[in-house]
Scaffold this motif. Sequence first.
Motif, PDB file in Angstrom:
ATOM      1  N   LEU A   1       1.018  -0.640  -0.138  1.00 54.25           N
ATOM      2  CA  LEU A   1       0.280   0.091   0.126  1.00 54.25           C
ATOM      3  C   LEU A   1       0.776   1.256  -0.099  1.00 54.25           C
ATOM      4  O   LEU A   1       0.773   2.178  -0.382  1.00 54.25           O
ATOM      5  N   ALA A   2       1.987   1.391   0.813  1.00 53.56           N
ATOM      6  CA  ALA A   2       2.683   2.580   0.672  1.00 53.56           C
ATOM      7  C   ALA A   2       3.617   2.738  -0.666  1.00 53.56           C
ATOM      8  O   ALA A   2       3.717   3.764  -1.027  1.00 53.56           O
ATOM      9  N   ALA A   3       3.725   1.694  -1.812  1.00 50.76           N
ATOM     10  CA  ALA A   3       4.352   1.907  -3.023  1.00 50.76           C
ATOM     11  C   ALA A   3       3.031   2.211  -3.846  1.00 50.76           C
ATOM     12  O   ALA A   3       2.998   3.094  -4.410  1.00 50.76           O
ATOM     13  N   ARG A   4       1.767   1.600  -3.908  1.00 51.90           N
ATOM     14  CA  ARG A   4       0.851   2.133  -3.726  1.00 51.90           C
ATOM     15  C   ARG A   4      -0.046   3.395  -4.177  1.00 51.90           C
ATOM     16  O   ARG A   4      -0.031   4.394  -5.275  1.00 51.90           O
ATOM     17  N   THR A   5       0.877   4.085  -2.861  1.00 49.33           N
ATOM     18  CA  THR A   5       0.185   5.585  -2.547  1.00 49.33           C
ATOM     19  C   THR A   5       1.258   5.888  -3.210  1.00 49.33           C
ATOM     20  O   THR A   5       0.838   7.649  -3.496  1.00 49.33           O
ATOM     21  N   GLY A   6       2.657   5.806  -2.843  1.00 51.36           N
ATOM     22  CA  GLY A   6       3.879   6.984  -3.898  1.00 51.36           C
ATOM     23  C   GLY A   6       4.407   8.157  -2.414  1.00 51.36           C
ATOM     24  O   GLY A   6       4.088   8.048  -1.105  1.00 51.36           O
ATOM     25  N   ARG A   7       4.683   8.808  -2.665  1.00 56.30           N
ATOM     26  CA  ARG A   7       4.859   9.617  -1.961  1.00 56.30           C
ATOM     27  C   ARG A   7       4.376  11.470  -1.509  1.00 56.30           C
ATOM     28  O   ARG A   7       4.526  12.103  -0.631  1.00 56.30           O
ATOM     29  N   GLY A   8       3.213  10.857  -2.220  1.00 55.86           N
ATOM     30  CA  GLY A   8       2.651  12.659  -1.737  1.00 55.86           C
ATOM     31  C   GLY A   8       0.832  11.282  -1.698  1.00 55.86           C
ATOM     32  O   GLY A   8       0.508  11.052  -1.072  1.00 55.86           O
ATOM     33  N   THR A   9      -0.286  11.493  -2.382  1.00 57.58           N
ATOM     34  CA  THR A   9      -1.367  11.712  -2.449  1.00 57.58           C
ATOM     35  C   THR A   9      -2.036  10.107  -3.538  1.00 57.58           C
ATOM     36  O   THR A   9      -1.554  10.999  -4.402  1.00 57.58           O
ATOM     37  N   MET A  10      -2.703  10.129  -3.279  1.00 56.72           N
ATOM     38  CA  MET A  10      -3.426   8.091  -4.467  1.00 56.72           C
ATOM     39  C   MET A  10      -4.495   8.941  -3.998  1.00 56.72           C
ATOM     40  O   MET A  10      -5.823   8.531  -2.930  1.00 56.72           O
ATOM     41  N   MET A  11      -5.406   8.883  -5.242  1.00 55.30           N
ATOM     42  CA  MET A  11      -7.164   8.603  -5.592  1.00 55.30           C
ATOM     43  C   MET A  11      -7.115   7.883  -5.679  1.00 55.30           C
ATOM     44  O   MET A  11      -6.825   7.366  -7.211  1.00 55.30           O
ATOM     45  N   THR A  12      -9.117   7.287  -5.800  1.00 53.24           N
ATOM     46  CA  THR A  12      -9.393   5.982  -6.585  1.00 53.24           C
ATOM     47  C   THR A  12     -10.679   6.629  -6.453  1.00 53.24           C
ATOM     48  O   THR A  12     -11.292   6.624  -5.201  1.00 53.24           O
ATOM     49  N   LYS A  13     -11.630   7.121  -7.864  1.00 54.47           N
ATOM     50  CA  LYS A  13     -12.865   7.276  -7.676  1.00 54.47           C
ATOM     51  C   LYS A  13     -14.102   6.992  -8.376  1.00 54.47           C
ATOM     52  O   LYS A  13     -13.085   6.572  -9.469  1.00 54.47           O
ATOM     53  N   ALA A  14     -15.048   6.385  -8.395  1.00 54.63           N
ATOM     54  CA  ALA A  14     -16.136   5.770  -9.014  1.00 54.63           C
ATOM     55  C   ALA A  14     -17.872   6.194  -8.898  1.00 54.63           C
ATOM     56  O   ALA A  14     -17.470   5.592  -7.287  1.00 54.63           O
ATOM     57  N   GLY A  15     -18.598   6.718  -9.112  1.00 52.59           N
ATOM     58  CA  GLY A  15     -19.760   6.458  -8.652  1.00 52.59           C
ATOM     59  C   GLY A  15     -20.363   6.961  -7.842  1.00 52.59           C
ATOM     60  O   GLY A  15     -20.965   6.309  -6.641  1.00 52.59           O
ATOM     61  N   GLY A  16     -19.547   8.371  -7.987  1.00 52.28           N
ATOM     62  CA  GLY A  16     -20.027   9.307  -6.221  1.00 52.28           C
ATOM     63  C   GLY A  16     -19.319   8.411  -5.442  1.00 52.28           C
ATOM     64  O   GLY A  16     -19.353   9.303  -3.749  1.00 52.28           O
ATOM     65  N   GLN A  17     -18.232   7.796  -5.028  1.00 49.79           N
ATOM     66  CA  GLN A  17     -17.541   7.764  -3.895  1.00 49.79           C
ATOM     67  C   GLN A  17     -15.904   7.199  -4.204  1.00 49.79           C
ATOM     68  O   GLN A  17     -15.613   7.721  -5.901  1.00 49.79           O
ATOM     69  N   ALA A  18     -15.259   8.183  -3.307  1.00 44.34           N
ATOM     70  CA  ALA A  18     -13.822   7.317  -3.607  1.00 44.34           C
ATOM     71  C   ALA A  18     -12.770   7.331  -2.220  1.00 44.34           C
ATOM     72  O   ALA A  18     -13.671   7.176  -1.499  1.00 44.34           O
ATOM     73  N   ILE A  19     -11.456   6.637  -3.023  1.00 38.87           N
ATOM     74  CA  ILE A  19     -10.651   6.294  -1.697  1.00 38.87           C
ATOM     75  C   ILE A  19      -9.611   7.497  -1.714  1.00 38.87           C
ATOM     76  O   ILE A  19      -9.194   7.530  -2.764  1.00 38.87           O
ATOM     77  N   VAL A  20      -8.842   8.166  -0.771  1.00 37.35           N
ATOM     78  CA  VAL A  20      -7.832   8.804  -1.001  1.00 37.35           C
ATOM     79  C   VAL A  20      -7.274   8.266   0.193  1.00 37.35           C
ATOM     80  O   VAL A  20      -7.268   8.243   1.180  1.00 37.35           O
ATOM     81  N   ALA A  21      -5.615   8.686  -0.031  1.00 37.59           N
ATOM     82  CA  ALA A  21      -4.779   7.922   0.900  1.00 37.59           C
ATOM     83  C   ALA A  21      -3.633   9.499   0.758  1.00 37.59           C
ATOM     84  O   ALA A  21      -2.864   9.883  -0.187  1.00 37.59           O
ATOM     85  N   GLN A  22      -2.996   9.866   1.739  1.00 34.67           N
ATOM     86  CA  GLN A  22      -2.142  10.892   1.596  1.00 34.67           C
ATOM     87  C   GLN A  22      -0.414  10.271   3.224  1.00 34.67           C
ATOM     88  O   GLN A  22      -0.779  10.572   3.957  1.00 34.67           O
ATOM     89  N   ARG A  23      -0.257  10.564   2.521  1.00 32.47           N
ATOM     90  CA  ARG A  23       1.617  10.761   3.446  1.00 32.47           C
ATOM     91  C   ARG A  23       1.634  11.621   3.812  1.00 32.47           C
ATOM     92  O   ARG A  23       1.409  12.415   3.925  1.00 32.47           O
ATOM     93  N   THR A  24       1.940  11.611   5.607  1.00 38.78           N
ATOM     94  CA  THR A  24       2.459  12.538   6.443  1.00 38.78           C
ATOM     95  C   THR A  24       4.567  11.819   6.985  1.00 38.78           C
ATOM     96  O   THR A  24       4.768  11.252   6.240  1.00 38.78           O
ATOM     97  N   SER A  25       4.746  12.959   7.364  1.00 38.84           N
ATOM     98  CA  SER A  25       6.691  12.974   7.639  1.00 38.84           C
ATOM     99  C   SER A  25       6.667  11.619   8.189  1.00 38.84           C
ATOM    100  O   SER A  25       7.919  10.734   8.403  1.00 38.84           O
ATOM    101  N   SER A  26       6.148  10.926   9.547  1.00 36.80           N
ATOM    102  CA  SER A  26       6.006  10.270  10.674  1.00 36.80           C
ATOM    103  C   SER A  26       6.086   8.929   9.695  1.00 36.80           C
ATOM    104  O   SER A  26       5.845   7.699  10.646  1.00 36.80           O
TER     105      SER A  26
END
Length: 364
Positions: free
Chosen positions: A190-215
């Motif tokens: 999941l860390a690799a999929r997220t990358g170094r910043g923000t990951m978003m995926t969405k469809a049908g009026g729904q989304a999942i967002v993931a954001q890295r922090t410094s920790s």
Amino acid sequence: MNSIAIVGAGLGGLACARVLQLHGVDVTVFEQEASAGARPQGGTLDMHGDTGQVALRTAKLYDEFRELARPEGQQMRALDPRTGEVVIDETPEGDFRPEIDRGQLREILLGSLSPGTVRWGSPVADVSRTGDGARLTFADGAAHDFDLVVGADGAWSRVRRTLTGVRPVYSGVTFVEFGLDDADRRHPALAARTGRGTMMTKAGGQAIVAQRTSSGHIRCYATFYAPEDWAAGLDFADAAAVRAHLLERYAGWHPDVLAYVREHDGGFAHRPLHVLPVPHAWTTTPGLTLLGDAAHLMPPLGVGANLAMLDGTELATALATASSVEEAVRVYETDMLPRSIETAKACASGLHDLLSDDLGSMAA
């Protein structure tokens, strides 16, 4: 010397206090929380070059910000929710909007203030007008008068109740927050999929967002349209029940995407999005003004903290240079209110884009 009180020790209120002190103006910040560490301070913020970074320069804290800022956090990824494949992977050139943890930014601001500026454990029970000023009455019954009370007390501002009486309304969109601790070690895929910043995926009026922090933590949000009472009967203390509900709601999405929900650490937090009506404006009123979410509560699409800090530093500069408190507030509100109205309109549109099926419109 004019007496100035700021209600709320968030980023906007602290930025205002910092610039006032740079100009030698006495100010007290009243905060209901018992201490700076009373609760977690949220995730990561992108500081915009034309708002948040301007405020940091005005507060003479830009260098401290740059020491902790993460330009790599600007990376934006979009995943196809049905296949789990990365369809967009962009990192802007330069560092126009470097990321910083909200808690780190707050620590910079707190550390810049004179000792005793923030009065912790000071919940305000009432705000009232007193001629050309205002009175704060605290939960312990004590009352103090000020030439100006600045409402920097967020979405459910007590100062706003006195100034405009307007209350936030439910936007029709809710966030469910969860997270991944020590993600690179404990959740490497999941860390690799997220990358170094923000990951978003969405469809049908729904989304999942993931954001890295410094920790190394990844803060996640399941976002969707829902009636205000959608969670009635769902116990958020029962993480297994909330997880099952979300997996059912997002049924049909790729297992690699749903892994964010399945593998999360800890519990879930329900965060329905409330906003202030647009426009939210008022006639300049002696003794009172607002900044940040107290003045213009918008969907959390990356502008709120930036605007709050710009509000705070512009108000402080006006108070330090104008001929009177009332004139300073008028100058500040003349610029702040039109800006906030236009930004709120853009955020309303951005919230719709966030939940559209267009993966190219990554509004978060």
